[in-house]
Write a protein that holds these residues in place. Structure first.
Motif, PDB file in Angstrom:
ATOM      1  N   ASP A   1    -117.851 -23.320  16.738  1.00 42.24           N
ATOM      2  CA  ASP A   1    -118.891 -24.323  16.431  1.00 42.24           C
ATOM      3  C   ASP A   1    -118.399 -25.738  16.723  1.00 42.24           C
ATOM      4  O   ASP A   1    -119.143 -26.566  17.244  1.00 42.24           O
ATOM      5  N   LYS A   2    -117.147 -25.991  16.413  1.00 46.63           N
ATOM      6  CA  LYS A   2    -116.543 -27.304  16.669  1.00 46.63           C
ATOM      7  C   LYS A   2    -116.529 -27.593  18.177  1.00 46.63           C
ATOM      8  O   LYS A   2    -116.857 -28.697  18.600  1.00 46.63           O
TER       9      LYS A   2
ATOM     10  N   SER B   1    -112.157 -32.057  20.987  1.00 49.12           N
ATOM     11  CA  SER B   1    -112.150 -32.200  19.536  1.00 49.12           C
ATOM     12  C   SER B   1    -111.095 -31.316  18.872  1.00 49.12           C
ATOM     13  O   SER B   1    -110.820 -31.475  17.685  1.00 49.12           O
TER      14      SER B   1
ATOM     15  N   PRO C   1    -120.118 -31.329  29.378  1.00 51.86           N
ATOM     16  CA  PRO C   1    -120.633 -30.468  28.303  1.00 51.86           C
ATOM     17  C   PRO C   1    -120.508 -29.003  28.706  1.00 51.86           C
ATOM     18  O   PRO C   1    -120.486 -28.676  29.894  1.00 51.86           O
TER      19      PRO C   1
ATOM     20  N   ILE D   1    -118.494 -26.189  20.561  1.00 55.26           N
ATOM     21  CA  ILE D   1    -119.860 -26.322  21.066  1.00 55.26           C
ATOM     22  C   ILE D   1    -120.436 -27.690  20.696  1.00 55.26           C
ATOM     23  O   ILE D   1    -121.082 -28.341  21.509  1.00 55.26           O
ATOM     24  N   LYS D   2    -120.177 -28.123  19.482  1.00 54.16           N
ATOM     25  CA  LYS D   2    -120.738 -29.399  19.012  1.00 54.16           C
ATOM     26  C   LYS D   2    -120.043 -30.618  19.637  1.00 54.16           C
ATOM     27  O   LYS D   2    -120.707 -31.546  20.082  1.00 54.16           O
ATOM     28  N   ASN D   3    -118.697 -30.595  19.688  1.00 58.34           N
ATOM     29  CA  ASN D   3    -117.946 -31.785  20.080  1.00 58.34           C
ATOM     30  C   ASN D   3    -117.119 -31.634  21.356  1.00 58.34           C
ATOM     31  O   ASN D   3    -116.489 -32.591  21.780  1.00 58.34           O
TER      32      ASN D   3
END
Length: 68
Positions: free
Chosen positions: A32-33, A41, A8, A35-37
């Motif tokens: 955002d993509k 991703s 992470p 950080i989230k996945n």
């Protein structure tokens, strides 16, 4: 695949290269993509674009440092 991509993202302990990478991700709209996945991703096109922009910015920094 590398194990680095599986970790992470720790926003508190970023190297200068990781900071630059996240800045560019924000510029192209995938922050955002990521950080989230995570980095996995991203599509190959998005990853390539980030890599290309990182190379360009590093060259500019090196050029500016040597001209000073």
């Amino acid at each position: 695949m590398g194990k680095k991509k599986d970790k992470p993202i720790d926003l508190n302990n970023l190297t200068p290269e990781e900071k630059l990478k996240l800045e560019i991700a924000e510029e192209i709209g995938v922050y955002d993509k990521v950080i989230k996945n995570g980095w996995r991703s991203l599509s190959a096109k998005e990853s390539g674009r980030i890599g290309g922009m990182m190379t360009r910015k590093k060259r500019e920094l090196f050029k500016n440092e040597t001209n000073s």
